[in-house]
Design an enzyme around this catalytic site. Structure first.
Site, mmCIF file in Angstrom:
data_model
loop_
_atom_site.group_PDB
_atom_site.id
_atom_site.type_symbol
_atom_site.label_atom_id
_atom_site.label_comp_id
_atom_site.label_asym_id
_atom_site.label_seq_id
_atom_site.Cartn_x
_atom_site.Cartn_y
_atom_site.Cartn_z
ATOM 1 N N TRP A 93 0.819 -1.221 0.000
ATOM 2 C CA TRP A 93 0.000 0.000 0.000
ATOM 3 C C TRP A 93 0.849 1.266 0.000
ATOM 4 O O TRP A 93 0.328 2.364 -0.036
ATOM 5 C CB TRP A 93 -0.922 0.021 1.229
ATOM 6 C CG TRP A 93 -0.217 0.288 2.538
ATOM 7 C CD1 TRP A 93 1.042 -0.111 2.884
ATOM 8 C CD2 TRP A 93 -0.721 1.019 3.645
ATOM 9 N NE1 TRP A 93 1.340 0.302 4.162
ATOM 10 C CE2 TRP A 93 0.281 1.000 4.658
ATOM 11 C CE3 TRP A 93 -1.919 1.684 3.907
ATOM 12 C CZ2 TRP A 93 0.113 1.620 5.892
ATOM 13 C CZ3 TRP A 93 -2.072 2.302 5.129
ATOM 14 C CH2 TRP A 93 -1.066 2.266 6.113
ATOM 15 N N ASP A 94 2.182 1.105 0.045
ATOM 16 C CA ASP A 94 3.067 2.271 0.166
ATOM 17 C C ASP A 94 2.877 3.281 -0.969
ATOM 18 O O ASP A 94 3.260 4.446 -0.839
ATOM 19 C CB ASP A 94 4.542 1.840 0.206
ATOM 20 C CG ASP A 94 4.816 0.859 1.332
ATOM 21 O OD1 ASP A 94 4.057 -0.125 1.439
ATOM 22 O OD2 ASP A 94 5.779 1.051 2.081
ATOM 23 N N GLU A 99 0.946 -3.853 12.123
ATOM 24 C CA GLU A 99 1.178 -5.294 11.941
ATOM 25 C C GLU A 99 1.483 -6.020 13.248
ATOM 26 O O GLU A 99 1.713 -7.218 13.241
ATOM 27 C CB GLU A 99 2.319 -5.491 10.947
ATOM 28 C CG GLU A 99 2.006 -4.862 9.615
ATOM 29 C CD GLU A 99 2.975 -5.259 8.510
ATOM 30 O OE1 GLU A 99 4.144 -5.514 8.826
ATOM 31 O OE2 GLU A 99 2.533 -5.311 7.346
ATOM 32 N N LYS A 148 2.998 -0.989 15.929
ATOM 33 C CA LYS A 148 4.216 -0.905 15.126
ATOM 34 C C LYS A 148 4.275 0.457 14.450
ATOM 35 O O LYS A 148 5.323 1.053 14.287
ATOM 36 C CB LYS A 148 4.187 -2.003 14.073
ATOM 37 C CG LYS A 148 5.334 -1.959 13.087
ATOM 38 C CD LYS A 148 5.209 -3.063 12.059
ATOM 39 C CE LYS A 148 6.392 -3.047 11.095
ATOM 40 N NZ LYS A 148 6.255 -4.036 10.039
ATOM 41 N N GLN A 149 3.114 0.926 14.026
ATOM 42 C CA GLN A 149 3.076 2.159 13.228
ATOM 43 C C GLN A 149 1.695 2.776 13.346
ATOM 44 O O GLN A 149 0.769 2.157 13.868
ATOM 45 C CB GLN A 149 3.362 1.823 11.771
ATOM 46 C CG GLN A 149 2.288 0.952 11.130
ATOM 47 C CD GLN A 149 2.806 0.217 9.920
ATOM 48 O OE1 GLN A 149 3.326 -0.882 10.027
ATOM 49 N NE2 GLN A 149 2.650 0.827 8.754
HETATM 50 C C1 BGC Z 1 4.983 -1.930 7.074
HETATM 51 C C2 BGC Z 1 3.927 -1.842 5.997
HETATM 52 C C3 BGC Z 1 4.593 -1.519 4.675
HETATM 53 C C4 BGC Z 1 5.672 -2.523 4.379
HETATM 54 C C5 BGC Z 1 6.409 -2.211 3.100
HETATM 55 C C6 BGC Z 1 6.058 -2.900 6.667
HETATM 56 O O1 BGC Z 1 7.081 -2.886 7.612
HETATM 57 O O2 BGC Z 1 4.421 -2.345 8.284
HETATM 58 O O3 BGC Z 1 2.966 -0.873 6.319
HETATM 59 O O4 BGC Z 1 3.640 -1.543 3.669
HETATM 60 O O5 BGC Z 1 6.605 -2.520 5.423
HETATM 61 O O6 BGC Z 1 7.047 -0.984 3.173
#
Ligand code: BGC
Length: 802
Positions: A353-354, A492, A613-614
């Site tokens: 989704w980035d 995540e 995590k984020q």
């Molecule tokens: C993040 C995701 C991201 C992926 C690729 C992961 O560490 O949690 O949100 O899409 O990395 O960059």
């Protein structure tokens, strides 16, 4: 550092992986890591060349499971070039005295230079200068030149140059237990100074054709040189013997072309590669065209700031790597935006989704590139529909990780390097990826006004995605609410409730709000479509009046969960999780960004705690304006007040480990209005993600493109309040104190070259446009009309934080 130059001094083999990524060169079609040309993979070096969309799938057995992974393929190393004096050893900087080592990446010109001076045990002193580029003008061309100057010796210099087809995918330590041999049928060939190499990927059967041509110059004048083929399996290489004299520089130029059977306009890739070299001209010709192409790109894409010098350079570095991953050369390649650029093998080159963080920049600069990224998704609708069907749902369910075909590429098991255990990976439950596709589609339409795209492709994406969410939501008659169950949000670190065996969470706030938003946009989009097309699509997609009514209903009744104090909960049951001992873990481990690994290794689980995590809930405040969000909460029938957003931000701010580089971008964004100082600190930290490799080793495996692009977007839209909704260009600037002024150019609909300058006192918008009409501009709550070629200067009143 200066505004355009990334410079490293000193030969440091331990820093090579990082420098290789940060100085990688690319043109949106392919990229090459900046490995020292004389080195092969190993001892910290990793030459890697990747073409967008060139994937290959291999199967392995792990812990008794057969797992198959599709990876972007590391292609033959075209940079390979080394030399020796007389019959001495081949160049090895680790075995020589090296002085004056400088490596410089010129962002403006897209040229990487390496200069050093060496002294061998016999006391021979030699100066070396190398230049490298991956052409931004000719998407299948790259070039390298190497100039050697003998300071105090004369004799024979043998330059050995090759195309090395023995490479494998070996760039990420965690994947090393898995098969990385993607190339087969490697056929090297040498004809005088011309090298060719063809190969084929093992499973996807993509044909690769590479060719290299050389030219020798002494003191700048072309000279004939004897070329002796080298006999080495899998490698096409030649040795060129040069007679050296002190003070007379000798140069070897190497032009390389790289074609694949996926390229538009290709016949046979091997022949195409040779033809390309025939047309290329000399190194100087290739360089001149390349510099011009970069010049044109920078005209459209530069972001200039008056603020800390490091921030200014790093922002440009981010734009540079963004454009090296996706550029006008990406159009028609049918490749998406890889999360780690074309700069390394982390995440196997997959698309996540980035792109949500990358597309806003492209919408306003290179809309045709953004469009082609959306088409990458559109072409994979059949796979997404099949995935939804297989899961028992209607519509289209996009994969969390996508590669060549659009099937789910997320790994089923992942390795925790801390515990050495392979663990089930449930990240594919991040169904919100489809919402990102819908969001990107609609925002593209808002920014470009491209109704043709919306009509032909975008609407089909929106409606198919809406059909999935409309169907996935389940009705609870007791509460008269819809629930979305068994999913994961962006965070995540939570993939299940601690009390439950099966993975998945219910009513993730991010997912539910964005689903409500996407359903509403799908309904809105039907109103924009010409009636014929609307009926055509509804018929083809089998969407009935009852479905549309259901979408209305779901978009008004999705459940959100709240604490008693009015904080939006990340998911149902989040409030029952334990508080985490942040101070204790920080004291014990120092860096606790990867709490998932730490806790699993301790036999514990992140699922048990209130930690992220984020940014998860907070993503909402980045993607939607406060007005949009409050309107959605009204639509969903939830009470809120003007403290709802700040309260929720404060709550999660204390509970995030920033285990993803995306996290700080979002945190900076959501604080931009309320706490400018803190927002600026997060911004500076987000800027450091790659340049300082803050995760301790991950940048060497590829850039974090979302964070790179996100910082640029933060500057351009976050701090300026730039919006393209409601058919106008809106601004609501709120510059951090340390940012004195910024200037950039953008394209909005027919207005192709709008220049924006913002400082703490004034916003200036200047328009130059062909065929354009008056541009409606809103600054804070005032509306203006900008004449084509006119300039608008609006004084900025001091504004109190929200
Ligand atoms: C993040 C995701 C991201 C992926 C690729 C992961 O560490 O949690 O949100 O899409 O990395 O960059």
């Amino acid at each position: 550092m200066n505004g355009w130059l990334l410079r490293y001094e000193g030969w440091d083999p331990a820093a090579e992986a990082l420098r290789e990524t940060l100085c990688a060169l690319g043109n949106g079609r392919f990229a090459t890591r900046a490995a020292a040309p004389e080195r092969r993979a190993g001892d910290g070096s990793y030459p890697g060349t990747y073409v967008a969309g060139v994937f290959d799938r291999l199967t392995d057995e792990v812990d008794g499971h057969r797992i198959s992974n599709e990876s972007i393929v590391n292609l033959p190393d075209w940079q390979s070039l080394t030399f020796r004096v007389e019959d001495g050893p081949w160049l090895d900087l680790c075995a020589l005295t090296v002085t004056g080592y400088v490596q410089e990446l010129d962002l403006r010109r897209g040229v990487l230079t390496r200069r050093f001076r060496i002294e061998d045990p016999e006391g021979r002193r030699t100066r070396v200068a190398q230049r490298r580029l991956v052409s931004m003008s000719d998407p299948c061309l790259a070039a390298l030149d190497c100039t050697v100057l003998a300071e105090n010796w004369s004799g024979r210099l043998t330059v050995r140059s090759g195309l090395d087809g023995t490479v494998t995918n070996d760039g990420v330590a965690r994947y090393r237990g898995l098969d990385g041999r993607h190339l087969s049928a490697v056929e090297p060939c040498v004809h005088d100074q011309l090298l060719t190499l063809t190969a084929e990927t093992r499973q996807s059967r993509i044909r690769i054709g590479m060719a290299a041509q050389h030219r020798v110059l002494v003191e700048g004048t072309a000279r004939p040189a004897v070329a002796v083929p080298v006999d080495e399996p899998g490698v096409a290489a030649v040795e060129l013997a040069l007679a050296m004299e002190p003070g007379r520089p000798a140069t070897v130029e190497k032009l390389v072309s790289l074609w694949t059977s996926r390229d538009p306009g290709v016949g046979e890739p091997g022949e195409a590669a040779i033809d390309e070299l025939d047309r290329a001209g000399t190194f100087a010709d290739v360089l001149a065209r390349h510099e011009l192409a970069w010049d044109h790109l920078w005209f459209r894409c530069d972001v200039e700031i008056e603020g800390p010098a490091r921030a200014s350079l790093v922002l440009r570095l981010h734009v540079f790597h963004l454009l090296q991953t996706v550029s006008p050369h990406s159009v028609d390649l049918d490749a998406g935006i890889p999360a780690r650029g074309l700069h390394g093998e982390a995440y196997r080159g997959h698309v996540f989704w980035d792109e949500m963080f990358v597309l806003p920049f492209l919408h306003l600069r290179l809309p045709e590139v953004a469009r082609s990224m959306l088409l990458y998704r559109w072409r994979r609708l059949p796979q997404a529909r099949a995935a939804a069907r297989a899961a028992g749902h209607r519509g289209a369910m996009f994969p969390w990780q996508s590669g060549s075909t659009g099937r789910e590429e997320s790994q089923v098991l992942h390795l925790n390097p801390r515990s050495g255990r392979w663990l089930p990976d449930n990240s594919h439950l991040q169904r919100h990826i489809g919402l990102a596709v819908a969001y990107n589609t609609w925002r593209y339409y808002e920014a470009t006004g491209d109704t043709d795209f919306l009509t032909e492709h975008g609407a089909e994406l929106l409606l198919s995605i809406a059909a999935f969410w409309g169907d996935l939501a389940t009705y609870d008659p007791v509460d008269d609410r819809f629930d979305i169950c068994g999913v994961m949000g962006p965070d995540e670190y939570h993939d299940a409730l601690p009390s439950r065996d099966e993975p998945g969470l219910d009513d993730n706030a991010y997912t539910n709000v964005m689903a409500a938003w996407a359903l509403s946009r799908a309904l809105e989009c039907l109103e924009v479509l010409p009636p014929g097309r609307r009926h055509e699509l509804l018929d083809t997609l089998d969407i009935r009046r009852a479905d549309l009514e259901r979408w209305q209903h779901v978009s008004r009744k999705l459940r959100l969960c709240w604490t008693d104090d009015g904080v939006l909960l990340q998911f149902r049951g989040y409030d029952e999780l334990a508080e985490f001992d942040w101070a204790g873990y920080r004291a014990r481990y120092g860096d606790i960004s990867r709490l998932d690994r730490i806790l699993e290794a301790e036999g514990d689980s992140t699922n048990r705690y209130k930690l992220s995590k984020q940014a998860d809930v907070l993503m909402l405040f980045q993607l939607l304006t406060a007005d949009e969000l409050y309107a959605l909460l009204d639509r969903l029938g939830y009470r809120h007040d003007r403290r709802t957003i700040p309260r929720t931000i404060a709550y999660y701010l204390e509970r995030t480990s920033h285990g993803s580089t995306l996290s700080k971008v979002v945190h900076s964004w959501v604080l931009a209005r309320a706490d400018r100082r803190r927002a600026w600190d997060y911004f500076l930290e987000a800027l450091e993600s790659d340049i300082a490799d803050v995760q301790g080793g991950t940048t060497g495996e590829g850039v974090h493109l979302g964070a790179m692009a996100g910082t640029v977007d933060l500057l351009e839209r976050g701090f300026t309040g730039l919006e393209t909704r409601e058919d106008l260009l809106g601004f609501d600037p709120f510059l951090p104190d340390a940012l004195r002024r910024m200037r950039f150019r953008l394209r909005y609909r027919r207005h192709t070259e709008i220049e924006v300058v913002i400082d703490h006192q004034t916003l200036t918008v200047g328009g130059t446009a062909t065929r354009a009409t008056v541009l409606p501009v809103r600054v804070r709550d005032k509306e203006f009309r900008l004449d084509p070629r006119g300039t608008l200067e609006v004084p900025l009143r001091h504004r109190r934080p929200d």
